[in-house]
Each structure stands twice: as C-alpha cells, then as structure tokens.
Design a protein around this motif. Structure first.
Motif, PDB file in Angstrom:
ATOM      1  N   THR A 190      -3.895 -11.047 -24.939  1.00  0.00           N
ATOM      2  CA  THR A 190      -5.174 -11.362 -25.113  1.00  0.00           C
ATOM      3  C   THR A 190      -5.532 -12.474 -23.931  1.00  0.00           C
ATOM      4  OG1 THR A 190      -4.827 -13.046 -26.860  1.00  0.00           O
ATOM      5  CG2 THR A 190      -5.641 -10.868 -27.509  1.00  0.00           C
ATOM      6  N   SER A 191      -6.508 -12.531 -23.269  1.00  0.00           N
ATOM      7  CA  SER A 191      -7.055 -13.514 -22.483  1.00  0.00           C
ATOM      8  C   SER A 191      -7.978 -14.358 -22.949  1.00  0.00           C
ATOM      9  CB  SER A 191      -7.925 -12.735 -21.198  1.00  0.00           C
ATOM     10  OG  SER A 191      -6.786 -12.013 -20.508  1.00  0.00           O
ATOM     11  N   THR A 192      -7.843 -15.723 -22.719  1.00  0.00           N
ATOM     12  CA  THR A 192      -8.893 -16.634 -22.884  1.00  0.00           C
ATOM     13  C   THR A 192      -9.294 -17.285 -21.713  1.00  0.00           C
ATOM     14  OG1 THR A 192      -7.088 -18.396 -23.113  1.00  0.00           O
ATOM     15  CG2 THR A 192      -7.506 -17.379 -24.962  1.00  0.00           C
ATOM     16  N   PHE A 193     -10.707 -17.817 -21.785  1.00  0.00           N
ATOM     17  CA  PHE A 193     -11.448 -18.504 -20.755  1.00  0.00           C
ATOM     18  C   PHE A 193     -11.239 -19.828 -21.138  1.00  0.00           C
ATOM     19  CE2 PHE A 193     -15.090 -19.554 -18.284  1.00  0.00           C
ATOM     20  CZ  PHE A 193     -14.876 -19.047 -17.028  1.00  0.00           C
ATOM     21  N   ASN A 194     -10.723 -20.479 -20.383  1.00  0.00           N
ATOM     22  CA  ASN A 194     -10.573 -22.363 -20.801  1.00  0.00           C
ATOM     23  C   ASN A 194     -11.346 -22.845 -19.726  1.00  0.00           C
ATOM     24  OD1 ASN A 194      -8.946 -22.326 -18.226  1.00  0.00           O
ATOM     25  ND2 ASN A 194      -7.138 -22.032 -19.498  1.00  0.00           N
ATOM     26  N   GLN A 195     -11.162 -24.291 -19.508  1.00  0.00           N
ATOM     27  CA  GLN A 195     -12.061 -25.315 -18.755  1.00  0.00           C
ATOM     28  C   GLN A 195     -11.559 -24.891 -17.411  1.00  0.00           C
ATOM     29  OE1 GLN A 195     -11.651 -29.392 -19.963  1.00  0.00           O
ATOM     30  NE2 GLN A 195     -12.973 -29.934 -18.272  1.00  0.00           N
ATOM     31  N   GLY A 196     -10.097 -24.642 -17.061  1.00  0.00           N
ATOM     32  CA  GLY A 196      -9.726 -24.529 -15.585  1.00  0.00           C
ATOM     33  C   GLY A 196     -10.279 -23.223 -14.937  1.00  0.00           C
ATOM     34  N   ASP A 197     -10.453 -22.266 -15.865  1.00  0.00           N
ATOM     35  CA  ASP A 197     -11.236 -21.065 -15.207  1.00  0.00           C
ATOM     36  C   ASP A 197     -12.816 -21.194 -14.970  1.00  0.00           C
ATOM     37  OD1 ASP A 197      -8.804 -19.610 -15.786  1.00  0.00           O
ATOM     38  OD2 ASP A 197      -9.367 -19.363 -17.872  1.00  0.00           O
ATOM     39  N   ALA A 198     -13.227 -21.906 -16.023  1.00  0.00           N
ATOM     40  CA  ALA A 198     -14.758 -22.295 -15.820  1.00  0.00           C
ATOM     41  C   ALA A 198     -14.869 -23.269 -14.197  1.00  0.00           C
ATOM     42  CB  ALA A 198     -15.212 -23.040 -16.576  1.00  0.00           C
ATOM     43  N   MET A 199     -14.007 -24.042 -14.174  1.00  0.00           N
ATOM     44  CA  MET A 199     -14.033 -24.811 -12.901  1.00  0.00           C
ATOM     45  C   MET A 199     -13.736 -24.118 -11.540  1.00  0.00           C
ATOM     46  SD  MET A 199     -12.062 -28.255 -14.160  1.00  0.00           S
ATOM     47  CE  MET A 199     -12.096 -29.405 -12.727  1.00  0.00           C
ATOM     48  N   ILE A 200     -12.678 -23.146 -11.685  1.00  0.00           N
ATOM     49  CA  ILE A 200     -12.659 -22.218 -10.487  1.00  0.00           C
ATOM     50  C   ILE A 200     -13.704 -21.364 -10.283  1.00  0.00           C
ATOM     51  CG2 ILE A 200     -11.213 -20.189  -9.635  1.00  0.00           C
ATOM     52  CD1 ILE A 200      -9.804 -23.123  -9.769  1.00  0.00           C
ATOM     53  N   LEU A 201     -14.355 -20.866 -11.360  1.00  0.00           N
ATOM     54  CA  LEU A 201     -15.699 -19.979 -11.186  1.00  0.00           C
ATOM     55  C   LEU A 201     -16.757 -20.645 -10.635  1.00  0.00           C
ATOM     56  CD1 LEU A 201     -16.708 -17.040 -11.874  1.00  0.00           C
ATOM     57  CD2 LEU A 201     -17.160 -17.935 -13.805  1.00  0.00           C
ATOM     58  N   LEU A 202     -16.856 -21.999 -11.006  1.00  0.00           N
ATOM     59  CA  LEU A 202     -18.188 -22.615 -10.607  1.00  0.00           C
ATOM     60  C   LEU A 202     -17.750 -23.063  -9.049  1.00  0.00           C
ATOM     61  CD1 LEU A 202     -19.033 -25.099 -13.630  1.00  0.00           C
ATOM     62  CD2 LEU A 202     -20.312 -23.354 -12.418  1.00  0.00           C
ATOM     63  N   GLY A 203     -16.521 -23.329  -8.803  1.00  0.00           N
ATOM     64  CA  GLY A 203     -16.144 -23.694  -7.407  1.00  0.00           C
ATOM     65  C   GLY A 203     -16.510 -22.517  -6.456  1.00  0.00           C
TER      66      GLY A 203
END
Length: 120
Positions: free
Chosen positions: A60-73
């Motif tokens: 199962t994949s989770t979307f964490n804070q690091g993923d959000a930061m990469i996406l915003l970058g």
C-alpha cells in the motif's frame, strides 16, 4: 508537469513531448519499485521487473509530508519554466537573464539577513 500546465493554458503540446512524459513516468515507476539486487543479466533484470510489479501491487502506498514537498517543488519549477517561457517572448535574453540574476541575488541577500539575525 510543465506540459500539463501548458496544455491547461491552451497551448498545443507535441505528441513526442507527451511520449517523453509517459516514458519518464514509467522510469519513475521502475526506480520507485526497484529491488535491492544489482545484477545485470537479462534474466535477472526480467525477474527483478516482475518482482517490482508484484511488490508494487502488493504494497500500500502512502502519501507523506516528503512526497508533498517534492510535488510542490516540481509544481513550482514547472510554473517557473512556464512563466519564463512566456516572458522570454517579450524580452531579450540578456535583459531577462540580468533581471533574474539580480532578483535572485536580492532574495538570497534577504534570506542571509534573516538567517544571520536568527543565529545571533
């Protein structure tokens, strides 16, 4: 993301660009789901690819804070490229580069003073 932003803005995107995007996403999938083995034989690579697909479907994949930061970058960089391409049509290369360099220098100087004042 940049071709997607451009398409949403009404620009036409070549099919070769969309093909490159699909290829890049496939490569990202392979990197994200690759196993720790590093053998280079074709049978081992095929086995690793099969294991990667099985592992990707089993976990199962989770979307964490690091993923959000990469996406915003990535979104920020795409907006930068999109807006710069629009500005490049109106200004000369030298003027645009000069303005970008000075703007970044001022921003870094402000960042330096904020960081230096908090360190005191």
């Amino acid at each position: 993301m940049t071709p997607l932003l451009s398409a949403l803005a009404g620009e036409t995107i070549k099919s070769s660009v969309w093909g490159g995007c699909v290829l890049a996403l496939f490569g990202l999938f392979l990197i994200s789901t690759s196993s720790a083995s590093s053998s280079t034989s074709s049978d081992a690579m095929a086995d690793a690819a099969a294991e990667a697909v099985a592992a990707a479907s089993a976990t199962t994949s989770t979307f964490n804070q690091g993923d959000a930061m990469i996406l915003l970058g990535a979104l920020s960089w795409s907006m930068y490229i999109f807006r710069t391409s629009k500005l490049a049509k109106s200004y000369s290369e030298l003027t645009l580069q000069f303005t970008k360099t000075w703007l970044l220098a001022l921003m870094y100087l402000g960042w330096f003073f904020v960081t230096a004042s908090s360190a005191l």
